[in-house]
Motif scaffolding. Structure first.
Motif, PDB file in Angstrom:
ATOM      1  N   LYS A  77      -8.125   2.669   8.160  1.00  0.00           N
ATOM      2  CA  LYS A  77      -6.897   1.956   7.804  1.00  0.00           C
ATOM      3  C   LYS A  77      -6.784   0.696   8.636  1.00  0.00           C
ATOM      4  N   SER A  80      -9.339  -3.369   6.105  1.00  0.00           N
ATOM      5  CA  SER A  80      -9.640  -3.834   4.766  1.00  0.00           C
ATOM      6  C   SER A  80     -10.287  -5.213   4.795  1.00  0.00           C
ATOM      7  N   HIS A 149      -8.086  -3.789  -2.595  1.00  0.00           N
ATOM      8  CA  HIS A 149      -7.133  -4.165  -1.554  1.00  0.00           C
ATOM      9  C   HIS A 149      -6.583  -5.551  -1.864  1.00  0.00           C
ATOM     10  N   TYR A 171      -1.812  -4.395   0.617  1.00  0.00           N
ATOM     11  CA  TYR A 171      -1.835  -3.212  -0.234  1.00  0.00           C
ATOM     12  C   TYR A 171      -3.238  -2.637  -0.261  1.00  0.00           C
ATOM     13  N   GLU A 172      -3.318  -1.325  -0.270  1.00  0.00           N
ATOM     14  CA  GLU A 172      -4.588  -0.632  -0.479  1.00  0.00           C
ATOM     15  C   GLU A 172      -4.441   0.207  -1.728  1.00  0.00           C
ATOM     16  N   GLU A 175      -0.913   0.744  -2.918  1.00  0.00           N
ATOM     17  CA  GLU A 175       0.057   1.262  -1.946  1.00  0.00           C
ATOM     18  C   GLU A 175       0.278   0.252  -0.833  1.00  0.00           C
ATOM     19  N   THR A 177       0.706  -1.055   2.626  1.00  0.00           N
ATOM     20  CA  THR A 177       0.321  -0.519   3.933  1.00  0.00           C
ATOM     21  C   THR A 177       0.919  -1.319   5.082  1.00  0.00           C
ATOM     22  N   GLN A 178       1.267  -2.582   4.838  1.00  0.00           N
ATOM     23  CA  GLN A 178       1.862  -3.401   5.889  1.00  0.00           C
ATOM     24  C   GLN A 178       2.626  -4.557   5.248  1.00  0.00           C
TER      25      GLN A 178
END
Length: 188
Positions: A77, A80, A149, A171-172, A175, A177-178
């Motif tokens: 995580k 990416s 990503h 996004y990953e 989703e 992620t940050q």
């Protein structure tokens, strides 16, 4: 009748194989009336911690690819490949022309975003699809790597055009992620 069933199965198979891969949608090239992001911008003190949060993981070379585990298809995580397209800086110089936005980060890196662009971009061996353009009064840059990503970089003015707001979202595979919000004051 017997010919229809295999054709339907084939069609459903093709649709299912395409469903998982995201494609970026082009943004508007039309500049909203009265919106000009141009200026010298300085990151607010309360936003200074965002620079560390957005930094490339492992502190390595800009072109260093994050290592993969031998038996895993997933990267750690935060590692990416889309992050190699992310630029940061405490001071920004934004130049807006009739057709493009130029953003200089700490007087060292200049990014050019053409209004309404939809093209492939690369940093070393990493290639991604990029779209950029206007979404209302915000300028949005979306970058998508082939591993699903995505980086979304959004710029907009607030407070009678004396504050530049920058929102960076990672996004990953769909989703979030940050997400970081930075505020810049217009430098005098």
């Amino acid at each position: 009748m017997s010919l229809r069933f295999p054709a339907m199965v084939l069609l459903l198979g093709l649709l299912a194989s395409c469903a998982g891969q995201e494609v970026l949608v082009a943004k508007s090239a039309a500049v909203p009336a009265g919106v000009d992001l141009s200026g010298q911008w300085q990151l607010r003190r309360e936003s200074s911690d965002t620079l560390d949060k957005l930094a490339l993981p492992r502190g390595g070379e800009r072109f260093e690819l994050p290592p993969r585990k031998a038996n895993s298809k997933k990267r750690d995580k935060g590692s990416s490949l889309v992050r190699v397209f992310l630029e940061t800086g405490a001071s920004l110089k934004v130049t807006q022309t009739d057709f493009a936005l130029f953003v200089s980060f700490d007087r060292s890196i200049v990014e050019e975003y053409r209004f309404g662009e939809n093209r492939n971009v690369n940093v070393g061996p990493v290639v991604a699809q990029r779209v950029s353009g206007w979404d209302g009064t915000s300028y949005v840059v979306e970058t998508l790597t082939d591993d699903g990503h995505k980086l979304i970089d959004r710029y907009l003015l607030e407070s009678d055009s004396t504050v530049l707001l920058r929102q960076v979202s990672l996004y990953e595979k769909g989703e979030l992620t940050q997400s970081i919000v930075q505020k810049f004051d217009r430098a005098q």
